[in-house]
Write an enzyme that holds these catalytic residues in place. Structure first.
Site, PDB file in Angstrom:
ATOM      1  N   LYS A 143       1.951  -3.086   6.597  1.00  0.00           N
ATOM      2  CA  LYS A 143       2.291  -3.278   5.190  1.00  0.00           C
ATOM      3  C   LYS A 143       3.798  -3.128   4.969  1.00  0.00           C
ATOM      4  CE  LYS A 143      -1.537  -4.396   3.195  1.00  0.00           C
ATOM      5  NZ  LYS A 143      -1.664  -5.738   2.566  1.00  0.00           N
ATOM      6  N   TYR A 180      -1.936   0.260  10.265  1.00  0.00           N
ATOM      7  CA  TYR A 180      -2.157  -0.407   8.980  1.00  0.00           C
ATOM      8  C   TYR A 180      -0.933  -0.241   8.076  1.00  0.00           C
ATOM      9  CZ  TYR A 180      -3.581  -1.015   4.151  1.00  0.00           C
ATOM     10  OH  TYR A 180      -3.616  -1.385   2.830  1.00  0.00           O
ATOM     11  N   SER A 227       0.837  -1.203   0.000  1.00  0.00           N
ATOM     12  CA  SER A 227       0.000   0.000   0.000  1.00  0.00           C
ATOM     13  C   SER A 227       0.867   1.246   0.000  1.00  0.00           C
ATOM     14  CB  SER A 227      -0.900   0.003   1.239  1.00  0.00           C
ATOM     15  OG  SER A 227      -1.526   1.256   1.413  1.00  0.00           O
TER      16      SER A 227
END
Length: 323
Positions: free
Chosen positions: A145, A141, A117
């Site tokens: 990643k 988050y 991402s």
């Protein structure tokens, strides 16, 4: 090649599964069905219910289907949820990846395409984000990643696995109405939801240092994203250039929130003026990525514009929200 697609019955995963199967690739899907719509999958693609945290299940699938490559999309992906429950995000996103890599190593699977991402970059103060822009994620988050990328590369070096990490920017649209995003977490469905409830769209902050004062983002049509996965998988299947590759997947063009809402109004016919509210913490003024490396390495470029993203997403929204 037989490709295992984890999370392949989700919004992005189903597009990837359709693109790869439609191009003649052998595909099997593993999904825990927590955010899946099994009917999205094309006929003939096997769906195995299971979690990437279940090593025995992963080994069973690899053996049963003769898996030779993995496209790993299964992950939790809501920023606010990651802030509220970071341990769950590390457990599922990083722990699930570690379990998958162990299963791949045991089965002798040597190719991995990892769904990363643009959240790994955080909020860099640059006009155009390249793959060499320093990574400084600002939420759990994004951290998972980035940690996932580190783990993928380390396992690749240790076990001779060829890897590609794709850093997505903002995904929107649908290749067909039935494949549309059913969640209300991203800006396009969030605006649709407001309009459907007879409420004006919201803009969080209009005093950023951008041409119209609203945040600028890079949007990618999910069908273009699926085609990027197909191109990356075929690059891995060639086996002529082993190692690791990290690529931005976007259009390289910035669209402001106000511009996007204007397009949504034109497509839906609901042109009511948005209401401006306070800034949200952590929003970067601008996040636009260069996709030149993907063009060079994969021969891939995004072909669909923002209007096509909105139009196709609106068709899907109307199908799934007929009331």
């Amino acid at each position: 090649m037989t490709w295992l697609i984890t999370g392949g019955a989700g919004y992005i995963g189903a597009h990837v599964a359709r693109s790869m199967a439609g191009a003649g690739e052998e595909v099997v899907v593993l999904d825990d069905l927590s955010a899946a719509v099994p009917e999205r999958l094309p006929a003939g693609v096997p769906l195995v219910e299971g979690s990437t945290l279940d090593g025995a299940r992963l080994r069973e699938v690899c053996a049963q289907y003769g898996v030779t490559g993995v496209v790993h999309l299964a992950a939790r992906k809501q920023v606010a949820e990651s802030v509220a429950d970071p341990t769950r995000y590390y457990r599922e996103n990083v722990g699930g990846l570690a379990t998958l890599l162990d299963a791949m190593t045991g089965a002798g699977v040597k190719r991995l395409l990892f769904s990363s991402s643009a959240a790994v970059y955080g909020n860099p103060d640059v006009d155009l984000i390249t793959e060499d822009t320093p990574c400084a994620p600002v939420n759990p988050y994004g951290e998972t990643k980035l940690a996932g990328e580190w783990l993928v590369r380390a396992a690749g070096r240790a076990h001779g696995i060829s890897t590609v990490c794709l850093r997505y920017f903002n995904v929107a649209g649908a290749a067909a109405p039935e494949l549309a995003d059913t969640g209300v977490f991203n800006i396009v469905p969030m605006v649709f939801d407001r309009l459907t409830r007879d409420e004006a769209p919201r803009i969080f902050g209009d005093d950023y240092p951008t041409p119209d004062g609203t945040c600028v983002r890079d949007y990618i049509h999910v069908a273009d994203l699926a085609e990027a996965h197909l191109a990356a998988a075929r690059r891995l299947a060639e086996g002529t250039r082993p190692g690791d590759l990290t690529l931005n997947i976007g259009r390289g063009e910035g669209v402001s929130v106000r511009e996007l809402i204007t397009v949504i109004g034109e497509v839906t016919g609901d042109r009511r003026a948005p209401v401006v509210e306070a800034r949200r913490p952590g929003d970067a003024p601008r996040a636009v990525g260069s996709a030149e490396r993907a063009a060079r390495e994969l021969g891939w470029r995004a072909r669909r514009d923002v209007r096509e993203m909105v139009r196709s997403a609106w068709e899907g929204w109307r199908l799934h929200h007929r009331r």
